[in-house]
Design a protein around this motif. Structure first.
Motif, mmCIF file in Angstrom:
data_model
loop_
_atom_site.group_PDB
_atom_site.id
_atom_site.type_symbol
_atom_site.label_atom_id
_atom_site.label_comp_id
_atom_site.label_asym_id
_atom_site.label_seq_id
_atom_site.Cartn_x
_atom_site.Cartn_y
_atom_site.Cartn_z
ATOM 1 N N ALA A 164 0.828 -1.212 0.000
ATOM 2 C CA ALA A 164 0.000 0.000 0.000
ATOM 3 C C ALA A 164 0.859 1.257 0.000
ATOM 4 O O ALA A 164 0.464 2.292 -0.542
ATOM 5 N N ALA A 165 2.050 1.178 0.619
ATOM 6 C CA ALA A 165 2.954 2.328 0.668
ATOM 7 C C ALA A 165 3.943 2.338 -0.495
ATOM 8 O O ALA A 165 4.812 3.211 -0.545
ATOM 9 N N GLY A 166 3.840 1.384 -1.407
ATOM 10 C CA GLY A 166 4.745 1.349 -2.547
ATOM 11 C C GLY A 166 6.157 0.931 -2.193
ATOM 12 O O GLY A 166 7.108 1.320 -2.872
ATOM 13 N N ALA B 139 3.546 2.806 5.690
ATOM 14 C CA ALA B 139 3.151 1.398 5.794
ATOM 15 C C ALA B 139 2.757 1.055 7.226
ATOM 16 O O ALA B 139 1.790 0.317 7.452
ATOM 17 N N ARG B 140 3.489 1.599 8.191
ATOM 18 C CA ARG B 140 3.129 1.350 9.589
ATOM 19 C C ARG B 140 1.766 1.957 9.901
ATOM 20 O O ARG B 140 0.974 1.382 10.659
ATOM 21 N N LEU C 200 -1.696 7.410 -2.977
ATOM 22 C CA LEU C 200 -3.018 8.004 -3.169
ATOM 23 C C LEU C 200 -4.067 6.916 -3.390
ATOM 24 O O LEU C 200 -5.180 6.990 -2.843
ATOM 25 N N ARG C 201 -3.743 5.902 -4.174
ATOM 26 C CA ARG C 201 -4.694 4.799 -4.383
ATOM 27 C C ARG C 201 -5.003 4.088 -3.065
ATOM 28 O O ARG C 201 -6.163 3.721 -2.799
ATOM 29 N N SER C 202 -3.984 3.905 -2.241
ATOM 30 C CA SER C 202 -4.181 3.215 -0.954
ATOM 31 C C SER C 202 -5.041 4.047 -0.019
ATOM 32 O O SER C 202 -5.898 3.502 0.700
ATOM 33 N N LEU C 203 -4.832 5.347 -0.017
ATOM 34 C CA LEU C 203 -5.653 6.204 0.836
ATOM 35 C C LEU C 203 -7.107 6.179 0.386
ATOM 36 O O LEU C 203 -8.026 6.105 1.218
#
Length: 578
Positions: free
Chosen positions: A440-442, A476-477, A504-507
């Motif tokens: 999610a954080a790339g 990521a944390r 941005l996609r993860s958010l």
């Protein structure tokens, strides 16, 4: 702050260790004085009989051996007390720092500098200064008492002279104290400017402010140079004056002895004994100037820690209230600085559970300060924050930690592995959960390319990682944390285009499941937010959706069109860490 008041603020085990060290140092100093006094009957018996008095020689050797043993034990106790003091101070800091408001703490000292600065310097008080200081006081006193058996008049004169020397030492210390404080302040400023200049090179170059930052750095170094010269101009005459006064006392003692011989009050043996005692009297006094300066510096370091310990902690009642959901409400929030300036004023907002809110505005508008209030990093001067309809100040520490997660630009990474740092947010997370958060954080592909993988050490403060890697690991944390409220400060500031798009996609994927509050200078996320808050000069100037604000506000329209980021970077560079 007096010595006793300082001691009362220390942990109990530290006070006990200091008392034991002081007792042993005092015993060693008195035995040292007794060795000097024992020379008197030895010399007199030798002069009277012309034969070395072995009885007195053996007694002196025995007492010297005892004094050496006690001195060794006193040194050990001093080092032990220094270690106990450092351990006690560190324990107190670890227990108190998480409950202190960062703005109040920063006014005293930066948290990251307390261990390597004040704690280590305070440890030197019992380890290196306590024993010599006690010896410099008690040994001359013991010598004066012994001299009183031979020449009471000379002993009384030395006692008065010792009192005058103490007054002179105190005056010289006060005379240089202002200059010492000014130099320490200049040294802190210079260190901060150097650190800022080193850490913000890319930003300074991008904003074309490198030459200005260099001028600020040179100005700070010039101030340090000038304050150092001022300190030397004040301390050198004071130190030389005290040294001359000590020598004058020695000369007066010699003249007194000669005068007593001329009056036939003393014989030759007594004069030699007086000379020996005078040397034992003067020798420790000559060290007082250096000890006084070193002790003042150490006391100032200890005072810094005492001021930190005296700060009121954030009150977290137990068991406290529990939030009903992840909705967030702010009512009349305000912060005022010590100089009376307003940082935030009358901030009111409502964030629905599961919503995505972006906070935007010019640099210096108070965005990060508002984020800190919403996450209760510290409390507002006015107003309140409600999390799930509960006043955030009424949550217990454990409930607050479980209810919100903060990711600031200066995120905290600790010496350890990547996996260990991630699991600080969720200790029971398995490898699958770690991989999902890193993706999610790339950061997932990079971690799995590293030779040690998830066991790769990040170094103290994440120093073995790049700036972008540190930021993505902290993100990521945050993604891994089960907290229903996630507060992010510039989450994509150090990321490249691909990593920013992934974050941005993860958010967006978290919207509806967690309440998200994001401070950003980037318009991409604002376009997709449920609500955009625009701060300016500490006030909430605009509140609405992206399309609405773009149509009715010129500043926001420029921000949304992407015209603002470079200008914002220039403004940030001009004001960074001033």
């Amino acid at each position: 702050m007096t010595v006793l008041s300082r001691l009362r603020l220390l942990p109990g085990d530290c006070r006990r260790a200091l008392r034991e060290a002081a007792v042993w140092a005092s015993l060693a100093a008195l035995l040292d004085a007794a060795c000097g006094v024992l020379l008197v009957p030895l010399i007199e018996a030798w002069f009277a009989s012309g034969v070395l008095p072995w009885r007195w020689v053996i007694a002196l050797l025995g007492l010297t051996l005892v004094q050496s043993l006690v001195q060794y034990l006193a040194l050990r106790r001093g080092f032990f007390a220094g270690g106990a003091l450092a351990a006690g101070l560190v324990r107190s800091l670890v227990a108190r720092l998480p409950h202190l408001a960062p703005p109040a703490l920063r006014r005293i000292a930066p948290a990251e500098g307390l261990l390597r600065g004040p704690v280590m310097q305070s440890m030197g008080i019992p380890a290196h200064l306590l024993g010599p200081l006690i010896a410099a006081v008690l040994t001359p006193l013991g010598v004066v008492l012994g001299l009183g058996l031979i020449a009471p008049v000379i002993a009384l004169g030395l006692l008065l002279a010792g009192g005058l020397l103490f007054v002179l030492l105190r005056w010289s210390g006060r005379h240089t104290l202002t200059a010492e404080n000014a130099r320490q302040a200049a040294e802190r400023d210079a260190a901060r400017e150097l650190q800022t200049f080193a850490e913000r090179q890319p930003l300074l170059r991008a904003a074309e402010r490198e030459s200005v930052a260099l001028q600020d750095q040179e100005a700070a170094l010039r101030r340090l140079h000038e304050t150092t010269r001022t300190l030397l101009r004040r301390s050198l005459p004071a130190g030389l004056g005290f040294a001359l006064a000590v020598q004058a006392v020695f000369a007066l003692g010699l003249l007194g002895g000669a005068w007593a011989v001329g009056r036939q009050w003393l014989d030759g043996a007594s004069v030699v004994a007086i000379l020996v005692l005078l040397v034992r009297f003067i020798e420790p006094l000559a060290q007082l100037t250096h000890l006084d300066q070193a002790l003042r510096g150490a006391w100032q370091s200890l005072d810094t820690l005492m001021r930190v310990f005296a700060l009121p902690p954030l009150d977290c009642p137990e068991p406290g209230e529990r939030p009903l959901d992840a909705g967030l409400v702010a009512e009349g929030l305000g912060i005022r600085l010590d100089d009376g300036r307003t940082l935030l004023e009358d901030i009111a907002l409502t964030l629905a559970p599961g919503s995505l809110t972006v906070i935007a505005g010019p640099s210096g508008a108070g965005k990060s300060s508002l984020l800190a209030l919403l996450g209760r990093v510290h409390d507002p001067d006015t107003g309140r924050v409600l999390l799930g309809r509960a006043d955030i100040r009424q949550l217990s520490a454990s409930t607050l930690a479980a209810s919100r997660n903060l990711v600031f630009q200066a995120c905290g990474l600790f010496h350890g592995s990547v996996a260990w740092n991630l699991r600080m947010a969720r200790p029971d997370a398995d490898l699958s959960a770690l991989r999902e958060a890193a993706e999610a954080a790339g950061l997932l592909e990079e971690i799995e390319r590293w030779p040690q993988g998830w066991e790769t050490a990040v170094g103290p403060g994440g120093g073995l990682l790049s700036g972008g890697q540190r930021q993505r690991l902290c993100l990521a944390r945050g993604f891994l944390s089960p907290a229903p409220l996630l507060l992010l400060d510039e989450p994509t500031a150090s990321l490249d285009g691909a990593s920013e798009a992934q974050v941005l996609r993860s958010l967006l994927a978290l919207r509806g499941r967690r309440t998200l509050v994001v401070v950003t200078h980037r318009p991409a996320l604002a376009r997709l937010a449920d609500q955009v808050l625009v701060l300016e000069a500490g006030r909430l100037r605009l509140n609405g959706r992206h399309d609405e604000l773009s149509a009715r506000d010129r500043w926001y329209a420029g921000f949304a069109a992407g015209a603002g980021p470079r200008q914002e970077e220039k403004s940030s560079a001009m004001t960074a860490d001033r």
